[in-house]
Design an enzyme around this catalytic site. Structure first.
Site, PDB file in Angstrom:
ATOM      1  N   ASP A 167      36.739  54.306  12.964  1.00 11.23           N
ATOM      2  CA  ASP A 167      36.685  53.034  12.231  1.00 11.23           C
ATOM      3  C   ASP A 167      37.724  52.932  11.120  1.00 11.23           C
ATOM      4  O   ASP A 167      37.596  52.084  10.226  1.00 11.23           O
ATOM      5  CB  ASP A 167      35.277  52.827  11.649  1.00 11.23           C
ATOM      6  CG  ASP A 167      34.277  52.463  12.741  1.00 11.23           C
ATOM      7  OD1 ASP A 167      34.640  51.673  13.624  1.00 11.23           O
ATOM      8  OD2 ASP A 167      33.147  52.977  12.695  1.00 11.23           O
ATOM      9  N   ASP A 180      35.107  48.019  20.406  1.00 10.80           N
ATOM     10  CA  ASP A 180      35.393  47.803  18.987  1.00 10.80           C
ATOM     11  C   ASP A 180      36.714  48.456  18.549  1.00 10.80           C
ATOM     12  O   ASP A 180      37.375  47.988  17.619  1.00 10.80           O
ATOM     13  CB  ASP A 180      34.282  48.384  18.092  1.00 10.80           C
ATOM     14  CG  ASP A 180      32.879  48.156  18.601  1.00 10.80           C
ATOM     15  OD1 ASP A 180      32.691  48.076  19.823  1.00 10.80           O
ATOM     16  OD2 ASP A 180      31.954  48.086  17.784  1.00 10.80           O
TER      17      ASP A 180
HETATM   18  N1  GLY Z   1      31.752  48.033  15.071  1.00 11.10           N
HETATM   19  C1  GLY Z   1      30.356  48.022  15.022  1.00 11.10           C
HETATM   20  C2  GLY Z   1      29.773  46.674  15.155  1.00 11.10           C
HETATM   21  O1  GLY Z   1      30.446  45.722  15.460  1.00 11.10           O
HETATM   22  O2  GLY Z   1      28.590  46.565  14.945  1.00 11.10           O
END
Ligand code: GLY
Length: 400
Positions: free
Chosen positions: A117, A178
């Site tokens: 992330d 993601d």
């Molecule tokens: N990247 C995690 C979410 O969108 O919840």
């Protein structure tokens, strides 16, 4: 409350219209350019009121009040990012000071080897800080975070692993849609350093995602698993969507935004084709109800809870696609999504609420974070409005 009546209450504008209680789908009768301008003004007023009292990272709301993470979790970039957006809109030095203080608190995460992330964390916060202030420490920190991110690259499978520490065999072969949003950090690092190692990994990861996630109809799963030792594909899966064969709306939005960005950075047509397929898949759903249902293939569709954050991210991606392709359908749909969020999801009528946008869904499957505000809902709602009202300043700040 019965299950059916709860579903109608939570089920968004289309369901509400069915019982004659609320505005029709899209809310376009009430919203328009003036309403969107008022939405942006409201966002700034709300931030002016709450931001001076916030010294950690908002994660989601509980009965309308923010609950926080100290480390930043995966969301820590959005709060400083939102403050930077408020600074762009107002030029108020208060927002700049708060944005800098908040971004600074992410410094320890530059060397985090436990998550993909790092783009979510460092792009809206440190990359934007560098673009706005020109101060080298932000640039250098973002490059350090990129060095951490590329250590997650699996050369056999040509993907960036999503979860777990790089030394942890658990989840080593797990790829999620993601991650497409974390790639722009790598393009930034290559541009700044002149070293193509970052962008090469970003392009390889995007190609792998395109190859395995994109279904023939333009939908995507949340997860795809690989054998981490050989890179052999295993199959689709999900954690936040309804099922491996469903289409989690926020994941689809991450994909749309991410592939559009990869096209913007590379100019390679293959990525624009993926982005438009993902977008074309969701347009019919958004015509029926412009605030996306949490999973487009929920068995309760269309009468299931919404995810306003998916709508805000989708609006940003569609506005970007409209700019790149000149296709006005994308822009019209984006505006109708923003109108609907403005008309049916803002916290304007609450005296308790600390966030800007309500009616988000964090993780429906785990029954966690339903009908809440989310920092990424607020961030992308304001980003989308700045795409409309301050396109030049926004482009300079986030690299459009
Ligand atoms: N990247 C995690 C979410 O969108 O919840």
């Amino acid at each position: 409350m019965t299950a059916l009546s709860r579903r109608l209450v939570l089920g968004g504008a289309a369901a509400a219209a069915a019982i004659g209680g609320l505005p029709l789908a899209g809310g376009t009768a009430q919203a328009g350019p003036r309403a969107l301008r008022e939405g942006l003004d409201y966002a700034v007023r709300k931030l002016r009121a709450v931001a001076p009292g916030i010294s950690r990272f908002p994660e989601e709301t509980k009965f309308e009040k923010w609950i926080y993470t100290d480390s930043g979790g995966w969301v820590g970039g959005f709060w400083p990012g939102l403050l930077w957006l408020a600074h762009l809109e107002t030029k108020d030095p208060l927002f700049r000071r708060l944005a800098e203080e908040s971004a600074e608190r992410l410094a320890p995460r530059r060397t985090d080897l436990g998550t993909h992330d790092l783009g979510f964390l460092f792009y809206p916060s440190w990359v934007t800080a560098y673009r706005v202030t020109g101060e080298r420490e932000w640039r250098d920190g973002a490059i350090q975070a990129s060095d951490s991110l590329i250590r997650r690259y699996n050369t056999k499978g040509r993907f960036i692993r999503a979860w777990g520490n790089i030394n942890d065999p658990g989840n080593a072969g797990r790829v999620i849609i993601d991650t497409m949003m974390n790639l722009d950090l790598l393009f930034f690092a290559s541009k700044e350093t002149g070293d193509a190692k970052y962008s090469t990994i970003a392009v390889e990861h995007a190609r792998t995602t395109a190859k395995y996630f994109l279904r023939p109809d333009g939908s995507t799963p949340h997860v795809y698993d690989f054998d981490p030792a050989t890179g052999t594909p295993i199959g689709p899966n999900t954690v936040q969507g309804y099922s491996p064969t469903s289409c989690w709306s926020r994941g689809q939005a991450w994909g749309m935004y991410g592939f559009t960005t990869v096209y913007r950075r590379t100019g390679q047509r293959e990525f624009l084709d993926v982005a438009t397929k993902l977008a074309d898949h969701v347009l019919p759903y958004l015509r029926i109800d412009p605030v996306p249902i949490w999973d487009y293939r929920s068995p309760y569709a269309p009468h299931d809870i919404r995810d306003s954050s998916a709508g805000a991210i989708t609006a940003c991606a569609l506005l970007d696609l409209a700019k790149i392709t000149g296709n006005n359908r994308y822009r019209e749909t984006a505006v109708s999504v923003l109108n609907a969020i403005t008309d049916t999801c803002l916290t304007t009528k609450s005296s308790r609420a600390e966030a800007i946008v309500g009616r988000g869904t964090r993780h429906r499957g785990a029954e966690g974070g339903i009908e809440v505000s989310l920092p990424y809902g607020d961030y992308y709602y304001v980003e989308a409005l700045l795409r409309l009202f301050r396109p030049a300043e926004l482009a300079a700040a986030i690299g459009l």
